[in-house]
Design a protein around this motif. Structure first.
Motif, PDB file in Angstrom:
ATOM      1  N   ALA A 163      25.299   7.730  76.217  1.00  0.00           N
ATOM      2  CA  ALA A 163      24.674   9.048  76.802  1.00  0.00           C
ATOM      3  C   ALA A 163      25.722  10.186  76.703  1.00  0.00           C
ATOM      4  CB  ALA A 163      23.541   8.675  77.417  1.00  0.00           C
ATOM      5  N   HIS A 164      26.178   9.761  77.670  1.00  0.00           N
ATOM      6  CA  HIS A 164      27.484  10.777  78.842  1.00  0.00           C
ATOM      7  C   HIS A 164      27.606  11.303  77.421  1.00  0.00           C
ATOM      8  CE1 HIS A 164      30.056  12.102  81.574  1.00  0.00           C
ATOM      9  NE2 HIS A 164      31.037  10.774  81.309  1.00  0.00           N
ATOM     10  N   ILE A 165      28.296  10.475  76.705  1.00  0.00           N
ATOM     11  CA  ILE A 165      29.769  10.769  76.021  1.00  0.00           C
ATOM     12  C   ILE A 165      29.582  12.197  74.407  1.00  0.00           C
ATOM     13  CG2 ILE A 165      31.357   9.873  73.608  1.00  0.00           C
ATOM     14  CD1 ILE A 165      31.143   7.285  75.103  1.00  0.00           C
ATOM     15  N   ASP A 166      27.586  11.828  74.594  1.00  0.00           N
ATOM     16  CA  ASP A 166      27.399  12.166  73.724  1.00  0.00           C
ATOM     17  C   ASP A 166      26.981  13.929  74.202  1.00  0.00           C
ATOM     18  OD1 ASP A 166      26.004  12.948  70.430  1.00  0.00           O
ATOM     19  OD2 ASP A 166      24.117  13.306  72.378  1.00  0.00           O
ATOM     20  N   ASP A 167      26.750  14.220  75.675  1.00  0.00           N
ATOM     21  CA  ASP A 167      27.269  15.132  76.360  1.00  0.00           C
ATOM     22  C   ASP A 167      28.551  16.346  76.353  1.00  0.00           C
ATOM     23  OD1 ASP A 167      23.978  15.037  77.387  1.00  0.00           O
ATOM     24  OD2 ASP A 167      24.501  14.503  78.827  1.00  0.00           O
ATOM     25  N   LEU A 168      29.712  14.749  76.573  1.00  0.00           N
ATOM     26  CA  LEU A 168      31.125  15.430  76.355  1.00  0.00           C
ATOM     27  C   LEU A 168      31.328  15.950  75.203  1.00  0.00           C
ATOM     28  CD1 LEU A 168      32.577  12.452  78.594  1.00  0.00           C
ATOM     29  CD2 LEU A 168      32.019  14.616  79.135  1.00  0.00           C
ATOM     30  N   ALA A 169      30.721  15.667  74.311  1.00  0.00           N
ATOM     31  CA  ALA A 169      30.589  15.819  72.571  1.00  0.00           C
ATOM     32  C   ALA A 169      30.824  17.756  72.529  1.00  0.00           C
ATOM     33  CB  ALA A 169      30.496  14.969  72.119  1.00  0.00           C
ATOM     34  N   LEU A 170      29.999  17.968  72.901  1.00  0.00           N
ATOM     35  CA  LEU A 170      29.732  19.269  73.595  1.00  0.00           C
ATOM     36  C   LEU A 170      30.581  20.766  73.396  1.00  0.00           C
ATOM     37  CD1 LEU A 170      25.817  19.291  74.714  1.00  0.00           C
ATOM     38  CD2 LEU A 170      27.003  19.893  72.719  1.00  0.00           C
ATOM     39  N   TRP A 171      31.548  20.138  74.250  1.00  0.00           N
ATOM     40  CA  TRP A 171      33.008  20.771  74.962  1.00  0.00           C
ATOM     41  C   TRP A 171      33.395  20.696  73.429  1.00  0.00           C
ATOM     42  CZ3 TRP A 171      33.786  23.225  79.384  1.00  0.00           C
ATOM     43  CH2 TRP A 171      32.851  22.453  80.652  1.00  0.00           C
TER      44      TRP A 171
ATOM     45  N   PHE B 191      33.887  19.802  83.487  1.00  0.00           N
ATOM     46  CA  PHE B 191      34.016  18.966  82.605  1.00  0.00           C
ATOM     47  C   PHE B 191      35.053  17.891  83.258  1.00  0.00           C
ATOM     48  CE2 PHE B 191      37.389  16.701  79.615  1.00  0.00           C
ATOM     49  CZ  PHE B 191      36.373  16.559  79.072  1.00  0.00           C
ATOM     50  N   LYS B 192      33.845  16.674  83.820  1.00  0.00           N
ATOM     51  CA  LYS B 192      34.496  15.860  84.232  1.00  0.00           C
ATOM     52  C   LYS B 192      33.662  14.261  83.348  1.00  0.00           C
ATOM     53  CE  LYS B 192      34.213  13.350  88.444  1.00  0.00           C
ATOM     54  NZ  LYS B 192      34.151  13.146  90.222  1.00  0.00           N
ATOM     55  N   VAL B 193      34.821  13.104  82.904  1.00  0.00           N
ATOM     56  CA  VAL B 193      34.699  11.891  82.194  1.00  0.00           C
ATOM     57  C   VAL B 193      34.242  11.504  83.298  1.00  0.00           C
ATOM     58  CG1 VAL B 193      35.574  10.514  80.906  1.00  0.00           C
ATOM     59  CG2 VAL B 193      36.069  12.709  80.544  1.00  0.00           C
ATOM     60  N   GLN B 194      32.770  10.595  82.853  1.00  0.00           N
ATOM     61  CA  GLN B 194      32.420   9.100  84.031  1.00  0.00           C
ATOM     62  C   GLN B 194      32.730   7.824  83.267  1.00  0.00           C
ATOM     63  OE1 GLN B 194      28.843  10.163  86.203  1.00  0.00           O
ATOM     64  NE2 GLN B 194      28.553  12.430  84.877  1.00  0.00           N
TER      65      GLN B 194
END
Length: 751
Positions: free
Chosen positions: A367-375, A354-357
């Motif tokens: 698009a990156h946040i959309d990937d993070l939302a799965l967490w 888990f890492k926020v860019q």
């Protein structure tokens, strides 16, 4: 009926006489229609002149000139300047007068509460100018969307409207608003023959976005509750949290049902949690819909687990076959028993991946946040699992103590005492560490004097750079471990203490200013005497305590991920502010995740304007309160004066002990900053943001909550008497009242 004078400055008497005669002569009204008046932004109500009951061409000509001249009055010019309007030309409307028996105004939405499901009628006898000028107090009616008058307040000099007239006004007004595609402020009159005339329609200029824009569908017989969920998320919630956090909670609940065999697959619908007026609810009917598939699950168990009480109106589904229920029971047992390894595996995965860019392109960022939302979906799965282990263990303990019956007040106190032995609870350790920082500051007179006199910003700088090394290290280590915690922890809009430590420092200052802190020993847990407990209770207690620890651990993980994703959204808001799309970073939280994804992180101007109106709506939504339990769509409470004659309330005792002291009523952590040592804190709910105050207070009373509420857990660890689920404590008590809080029998009483 009427006509419009488009260029009053060029008007001649013959022109006016011709139009006046075509209208039928007789009494007329002369009314302004200036640039900017009665638009979507400004109303100018009362700023320009209106003249009524004018008869004859020459008096009418004079009235038109008076009306036009009113555009240059000091009050009108001041309004124009405030509204930033520089065009001052005016048209004039001339209308036939209605021989009014009654007249008034009608709003197709409530401009005070912002609710669009309520229509407001104010009515007076005779002409409506008596109402507008304030000369007469009107009859007041509120009508819901079904056409029912839900509130009325008539005067001695009543307009005398009949029920059918009220309902016809409401019905016609809603048709007008539907045709105009916006809520309207209307003027009306009813003549002495009972005919309704509509005199004017204009937009309601002060109305925010629809408070019900994000309501979720429910069945009319569904039972909903604010219990549990309002503790995590008190008040109204931004649209972005709806599409991230509430969706995650729904996912976690459904995931459990799928693993138990109660659902075949996940559904995109909100079936177990709901949103109304921006507030969140648990749909208990949806929650128990799968209980017929699982042995040992039923509606009563769900009511006690979530609300702390039996709910007669909550009806479970028909029971499936014995084989199906046995299989579901086994799956549920396996689901619970795997909690610890599942949590450990998730923790390892989180640490590794888990890492926020913080990317510099809005489209890439969303698009990156959309990937993070799965967490969020995955962490909600483990949090629902861990919470279920705690709820089941607590439910079994209650059943053992009560022998399967409803608990008495004394038994609830006994259960609370037994649950108080859980050590190593993360949120309790948080409070102990914070109290230790306060004690370090208070231990030296000069250090104490310096810290307590600084404003919050300077105090923060002092803690980081100038405080004694022991204080600096303790504060730095605290933020390192607990910086993601704070108020409304599951809202992506809120900032944790690591991002915004000022609320935390505010409570630290309140703590160190307590004289008792400098002399009294640190609070400790109440020891449990287990020698006389039955063997089966002794066996269960460690599992109950482990469930509490586990629940707090996954709550912390959930909060951490929510905060990190909130930072990512804030960065997106910052990017959009820098390129001129947003007025400020905060506006990003008033879009849904799906909206931001659909526009690739670059909203159109119309969407930005609508988001601004949504933000205004949240202020209105936050004023609303709801019953703890409701059937069908929740309706905001309308508070009436609450009697204080008895001065005695009963709730659920969650931590043993009795205390007498001065009350401090606070609805938010910031309202509690005046807390004095030894006071009884009375609040709607308490979450982690409140717990720094626990080292000051002598007892805790809340309107809502259960034995596993955050406040209950911390109160037990601190040995503080605590009673939750008092329902009306914040309304019935005031700061400064003296009260007796009994954590043994669950009472709060004025003395």
């Amino acid at each position: 009926e009427g006509f419009v004078i488009i260029s009053p400055e060029a008007l001649t008497i013959p022109q006016l006489e011709t139009a006046y005669r075509q209208l039928g002569s007789g009494k007329v009204a002369v009314r302004s229609s200036a640039i900017g008046e009665d638009g979507t932004e400004n109303s100018f109500a009362g700023q320009y002149e209106t003249l009524l009951s004018i008869i004859g061409t020459e008096p009418l000509f004079d009235a038109v000139q008076q009306c036009v001249a009113s555009i240059q009055t000091s009050r009108a010019e001041a309004y124009q300047e405030h509204a930033n309007l520089h065009e001052t030309s005016m048209c004039v409307v001339v209308q036939k007068m209605v021989d009014a028996a009654s007249a008034g105004v009608l709003f197709t939405a409530d401009p005070v509460s912002g609710r669009r499901d309520i229509l407001i009628i104010d009515a007076v006898q005779g002409l409506g100018d008596r109402l507008v000028s304030g000369e007469a107090t009107p009859d007041h009616y509120e009508i819901d969307t079904s056409g029912k008058v839900i509130f009325s307040d008539t005067t001695v000099e009543s307009a005398g409207l009949e029920e059918q007239q009220i309902l016809k006004l409401a019905s016609e007004a809603r048709l007008i608003a539907l045709e105009q595609h916006k809520p309207l402020d209307l003027e009306w009159a009813i003549d002495k023959q009972g005919n309704i005339y509509w005199l004017q329609a204009r937009p309601i200029t002060t109305l925010p976005a629809d408070l019900n824009e994000f309501d979720t569908p429910v069945n009319e017989d569904d039972i909903l509750t604010t219990c549990n969920i309002a503790e995590m998320m008190p008040g109204a919630v931004c649209p972005l949290s709806l599409s991230i956090t509430l969706r995650g909670i729904e996912h976690g609940f459904q995931h459990m049902d799928v693993l138990m065999g109660a659902m075949k697959s996940l559904s995109p619908e909100f079936t177990q949690v709901s949103s109304f007026y921006g507030h969140w609810f648990i749909n208990l009917s949806g929650k128990v819909a799968g209980s017929g598939h699982v042995m040992g699950m039923n509606a009563d168990e769900a009511g006690f687990s979530i609300c702390g009480q039996r709910l007669p109106d909550l009806i479970g589904p028909p029971k499936q076959s014995l084989f199906t229920r046995l299989r579901g029971g086994w799956r549920f047992f396996r689901y619970l028993s795997q909690a610890d390894p599942v949590i450990d595996a998730f923790q390892a995965k989180l640490d590794a991946f888990f890492k926020v860019q913080l990317l510099n392109n809005p489209s890439e960022m969303i698009a990156h946040i959309d990937d993070l939302a799965l967490w969020v979906l995955e962490v909600e799965e483990i949090h629902v699992r861990s919470s279920s282990t705690s709820a089941v263990a607590g439910g079994i303990l209650q059943g053992m103590i009560t022998r399967g019956k409803d608990p008495t007040q004394e038994q609830m106190g006994e259960i609370a005492l037994l649950m108080s032995g859980a050590s190593g609870v993360e949120s309790a350790l948080l409070v102990e560490e914070l109290e230790q920082i306060a004690r370090l500051i208070a231990s030296d007179t000069d250090t104490l004097k310096t810290f307590r006199t600084l404003d919050l910003t300077d105090a923060h700088l002092w803690l980081k750079t100038q405080a004694p090394e022991s204080v600096r290290d303790a504060f730095t280590n605290f933020l390192s471990r607990h910086g993601h915690r704070g108020y409304r922890e599951l809202c992506v809009r809120e900032q944790g203490w690591g991002e915004n430590p000022l609320p935390l420092i505010q409570t630290l200052q309140a703590n160190v200013m307590s004289k008792e802190l400098q002399t009294a020993p640190a609070k400790k847990r109440t020891p449990i005497k287990t020698a006389k407990l039955p063997a089966h209770v002794k066996w269960l207690l460690p599992k109950v305590h482990n469930g509490i620890r586990r629940r707090e651990r996954t709550k912390s993980l959930l909060t951490y991920i929510t905060r990190e994703i909130g930072k990512a959204y804030r960065h997106l808001g910052h990017l959009l502010t820098n390129i001129g799309i947003f007025p400020d970073d905060d506006l990003v939280y008033f879009f849904t995740h799906e909206e931001l994804l659909a526009c690739k992180g670059l909203p159109e101007p119309a969407a930005v304007e609508h988001a601004i109106e949504r933000r205004k709506a949240m202020d209105y939504q936050n004023r609303l309160e709801f019953s703890e339990i409701c059937r069908g769509k929740p309706v905001p409470l309308v508070h009436k004066t609450v009697s204080n004659k008895e001065g005695l309330l009963f709730g659920r005792p969650v931590s043993h002990g009795v205390v007498e002291g001065i009350c401090r009523v606070a609805r938010t952590p910031s309202e509690a900053t005046g807390l004095q040592a030894g006071e009884i804190l009375i609040a709607p709910i308490t979450d982690v943001a409140w717990t720094p105050y626990f080292s000051l207070i002598a007892g805790l009373a809340t309107d809502i909550g259960s034995s596993v509420s955050h406040g209950a857990v911390i109160a037990r660890e601190y040995g503080l008497p605590a009673v939750v689920n008092l329902k009306e404590a914040t309304m019935r008590f005031r700061s400064g009242d003296r009260a007796r809080l009994d954590g043994n029998n669950g009472s709060l009483e004025k003395i």
